[in-house]
Design an enzyme around this catalytic site. Sequence first.
Site, PDB file in Angstrom:
ATOM      1  N   GLN A   1       0.815  -1.215   0.000  1.00  0.00           N
ATOM      2  CA  GLN A   1       0.000   0.000   0.000  1.00  0.00           C
ATOM      3  C   GLN A   1       0.851   1.269   0.000  1.00  0.00           C
ATOM      4  O   GLN A   1       0.314   2.361   0.187  1.00  0.00           O
ATOM      5  CB  GLN A   1      -0.932   0.009   1.229  1.00  0.00           C
ATOM      6  CG  GLN A   1      -1.841  -1.207   1.304  1.00  0.00           C
ATOM      7  CD  GLN A   1      -2.866  -1.126   2.420  1.00  0.00           C
ATOM      8  OE1 GLN A   1      -4.041  -1.330   2.208  1.00  0.00           O
ATOM      9  NE2 GLN A   1      -2.411  -0.831   3.630  1.00  0.00           N
TER      10      GLN A   1
ATOM     11  N   ASN B   1      -3.350   3.209   0.181  1.00  0.00           N
ATOM     12  CA  ASN B   1      -3.202   2.928   1.609  1.00  0.00           C
ATOM     13  C   ASN B   1      -4.568   2.947   2.297  1.00  0.00           C
ATOM     14  O   ASN B   1      -5.151   4.002   2.539  1.00  0.00           O
ATOM     15  CB  ASN B   1      -2.274   3.962   2.257  1.00  0.00           C
ATOM     16  CG  ASN B   1      -1.988   3.627   3.718  1.00  0.00           C
ATOM     17  OD1 ASN B   1      -2.226   2.511   4.176  1.00  0.00           O
ATOM     18  ND2 ASN B   1      -1.457   4.597   4.444  1.00  0.00           N
TER      19      ASN B   1
ATOM     20  N   ASP C   1       2.393  -8.770  10.006  1.00  0.00           N
ATOM     21  CA  ASP C   1       2.741  -7.360   9.860  1.00  0.00           C
ATOM     22  C   ASP C   1       4.012  -7.241   9.033  1.00  0.00           C
ATOM     23  O   ASP C   1       4.705  -8.234   8.759  1.00  0.00           O
ATOM     24  CB  ASP C   1       2.916  -6.727  11.242  1.00  0.00           C
ATOM     25  CG  ASP C   1       2.400  -5.299  11.288  1.00  0.00           C
ATOM     26  OD1 ASP C   1       2.352  -4.654  10.221  1.00  0.00           O
ATOM     27  OD2 ASP C   1       2.056  -4.822  12.382  1.00  0.00           O
TER      28      ASP C   1
ATOM     29  N   ASP D   1       6.797  -4.839   9.633  1.00  0.00           N
ATOM     30  CA  ASP D   1       8.047  -4.527  10.338  1.00  0.00           C
ATOM     31  C   ASP D   1       8.340  -5.590  11.395  1.00  0.00           C
ATOM     32  O   ASP D   1       8.371  -5.316  12.593  1.00  0.00           O
ATOM     33  CB  ASP D   1       7.994  -3.130  10.954  1.00  0.00           C
ATOM     34  CG  ASP D   1       6.752  -2.892  11.797  1.00  0.00           C
ATOM     35  OD1 ASP D   1       5.809  -3.701  11.719  1.00  0.00           O
ATOM     36  OD2 ASP D   1       6.722  -1.880  12.522  1.00  0.00           O
TER      37      ASP D   1
ATOM     38  N   ASP E   1      -8.097  -5.656  15.061  1.00  0.00           N
ATOM     39  CA  ASP E   1      -7.794  -7.025  15.477  1.00  0.00           C
ATOM     40  C   ASP E   1      -8.614  -7.430  16.702  1.00  0.00           C
ATOM     41  O   ASP E   1      -9.198  -8.519  16.746  1.00  0.00           O
ATOM     42  CB  ASP E   1      -6.298  -7.200  15.744  1.00  0.00           C
ATOM     43  CG  ASP E   1      -5.687  -6.076  16.576  1.00  0.00           C
ATOM     44  OD1 ASP E   1      -6.442  -5.289  17.186  1.00  0.00           O
ATOM     45  OD2 ASP E   1      -4.451  -5.987  16.618  1.00  0.00           O
TER      46      ASP E   1
ATOM     47  N   HIS F   1       8.766  -7.925  16.661  1.00  0.00           N
ATOM     48  CA  HIS F   1       8.073  -6.768  16.086  1.00  0.00           C
ATOM     49  C   HIS F   1       8.623  -5.517  16.756  1.00  0.00           C
ATOM     50  O   HIS F   1       8.989  -5.539  17.930  1.00  0.00           O
ATOM     51  CB  HIS F   1       6.567  -6.907  16.350  1.00  0.00           C
ATOM     52  CG  HIS F   1       5.710  -5.864  15.682  1.00  0.00           C
ATOM     53  ND1 HIS F   1       5.622  -4.563  16.133  1.00  0.00           N
ATOM     54  CD2 HIS F   1       4.883  -5.946  14.607  1.00  0.00           C
ATOM     55  CE1 HIS F   1       4.793  -3.886  15.370  1.00  0.00           C
ATOM     56  NE2 HIS F   1       4.326  -4.690  14.430  1.00  0.00           N
TER      57      HIS F   1
END
Length: 636
Positions: free
Chosen positions: A204, A233, A260, A262, A372, A396
Site C-alpha cells: 500500500q 493505503n 505485519d 516490520d 484485530d 516486532h
Amino acid sequence: MPHVLQNVVFPLERDPDLLPLYVDPETWSVIDEEPVRVSNVAHLGNITGRTSAKIVPGRRVSFGTYFNAFPASYWQHWTSVRQVTLTVRTNGPATVLVYRSNGGGVKQRLETREVSGKASSSFDVVLDQYSDGGFIWFDIVADEEIALFEGAEWTTDSDPVRQGKASLGITTYNKPDYCVETLQNLADAPEVLDVVDRIFLIDQGDKRVDAEQAFPEVAGRLGETLQIITQPNLGGSGGFARAMSETLQRPESDFVQLLDDDVRIEPESIRRSVVFGRYATVPTIVGAHMFDLLDRPKLHAWAEVVDEIPFMWRALYQEKLPHDFSVANLRQSPRLHMRLDADYNGWWMCLIPVSVIREIGLPLPAFIKWDDAEYCLRARDAGYPTVSVPGVALWHVSWVGKDDSIDWQAYFHARNRIVAGLLHSSVPHGGLLVRHSRRADLKHLMMMQYYPVALRHRALRDILSGPTHMRGNLATAMPAARALAKSFPETVIHKENGVPLRSRRGRLVFKRLKQHTFDSPTGLRLRWFTLWTLATHWFHTPKPENVEKPEVEFGKGDAHWWRLPLYDSALVNSADGSGKNVYTRDRKKFRKMLTDSVRLHRRLQREWPRLAEEYRAAEAELTSPSSWQRTFEGAS
C-alpha cells in the site's frame, strides 16, 4: 503415520541475545528469587545447524525454553490430541532427561535414559494432567566425550481435524526491506512452505517491495506461491481485509495467516500455528506472541484481553511485562506455565480459519487500531475462540519509544475503541468507556496537548454521525488527521538546542524534578488538583514571556499530566528521542475544547443505546466481503 506438531530448532541468526529463547547452556537455579547461573557461557559455536548442536563433555543443556518446550496445556485444552511422542536423536554418550511442569511451574521428572553411539530415543507422554497449565521438555547431559544433538520433534498419531493449507497475508506500507527479508526466510524454510498455499503481499506504499534489489531473486525462488497486490493505503484493516478476500478465493486454503511488515519471523512458528489450527477441536484463531525486535529476549505481548467495564485492551499480568528471558528463563518463571486464555491477538501474526471468515466477515473498515481486537471479539461471540500459543511468536518493533496517543493516530484510538464498545459491550451505556474518554480529553488539555483533543473530538463527531462514515473516510481519515497537525505548533519537532529556555531556572527545575519522586494524585487530592487546574487554565492567561520561550524542560518520562499543568509552557523530549516538542498554554483553545468535550461526551452518553443499535445493525454490511470488494475496486 506420525504428524509433526513441533520441531526443536535453533535460531536462524548467530545472535547471543536469541540463544536463551531456544536453549539454555546449563540448568539454572533460583536463590533468594535471584537467578544464579552455574555457568553463563553460551557458546554459539556449539550450534552446528538449524536442528543440530554439540554438547561438550560435562555440560548439561536444557531445551525447556520458550521456543522448544512443548506447551502441553494448550494442546490438551484446545485439541483432541491426548498422546504425543518426543523423539530425540543423538550421537555419543549422553543422558536424556524428560521433564514436565504443572500450572504453578513446579518441575517433575518423567523419564531418564542413557544413550550411546547413534541413537534415536522416543518418549511417549499422555496429555491428561495439564488442564491448568504446564510444559514438557528435555535436557541432555554429555558424559566424558562430546555428544552430538541431531534433532528432535514432538509428534502424534492422531489425525488433524482439518487438512488444508494457509495463505499468508502480509500488509505493508513503505517497509520493503523488512518484507524482502521475511520472504527470504520463508523461501529458506521448505517445511513451512509445505503448509503454505499462497503468499499475498499487499503493498500500500510508494516504496514498492518489488523495486527492492533483492526482490527478483527471492520472487524467483517462491515462484507462483508469491503474489504481489498493490492498492492505495487503506491501513492495516484494508490490507488484511484484502488478504482475507483473496484467500476466500483459494479452495486449497483453510486458513489465512496475517503478518505485519516490520517484523522478523521464526519460520517454525508459522508452521506450528497452522498445525495447531488444523488440530483445534473447533475453528480457532491462533495468535502469536510478540518479542521486541530491538531488544530480542524481551516478550511484550503474551495473552491479551479486553476488560469489559472500561472496555480497554491489556495483556494478562500486564504489570509483569515485558518479560526478559535473558534474566529469567521459562523454568524460572512460574507464571508463564499457566494456561492463559486470550480475548484477542494482535495482527502482527494471527491465523484465522477461512470458515470463520465466511461466517463473520472481514475486518471493520477501521484503518488501524482495534480492528484485530474487534474481530476476535466478534469471533468469540460467534463461538470461535482466540488462543495465543506459547512457542508461536515473532519479533516486532515494540511501542517502547512511541507515543501514538498524541499523534495522528489519536483519531483512530478514540473512534475505534468506542465503535468496538458500541458493537460488543454488554454493559449499559458502555460502562466506564465514556468517562475514560472524557478523562483522556482532560489530561491532554491540562498538558497543553490540543492536537490529540482536536482529533478525538473529530472522532466523536464522526461516531455520532452514524456507521456509514467508517467506509466513507477509510482512505481520507489518516491524511486529514495528519494535515490538521499544521494548525498546532506543538506537533513540530525541534532538534537539539533548537529552542532556548526562558532562563536557566527552567533547567534547574528540571534537575530538581529528576531528583525527586512525584506520585500521581489520587482520591480527593486528584479531584482538587483537576478542578484547580481547569479553573486556572480557564480564567488565567499565560504570561507573555512564557509564551515567547518555554519556562521549563522535561524528559518524556517526567512529563506527567500532574506536572505540566503547573507551567504556562514546557519543552518536552519526544518519545523517540529525535527532538523536542514545545507545549504552550492557549486559553482560547482550552476553553473551546473543554466546552466541546463536555457537550460531545454528554451527547454520546445520552445516545449510546441508539448508536449501539445502529452500529450493530450495520456491522454485517461494514464487514461483508462484497462491501470490501467495492472498496478495493473504487480505490484502485
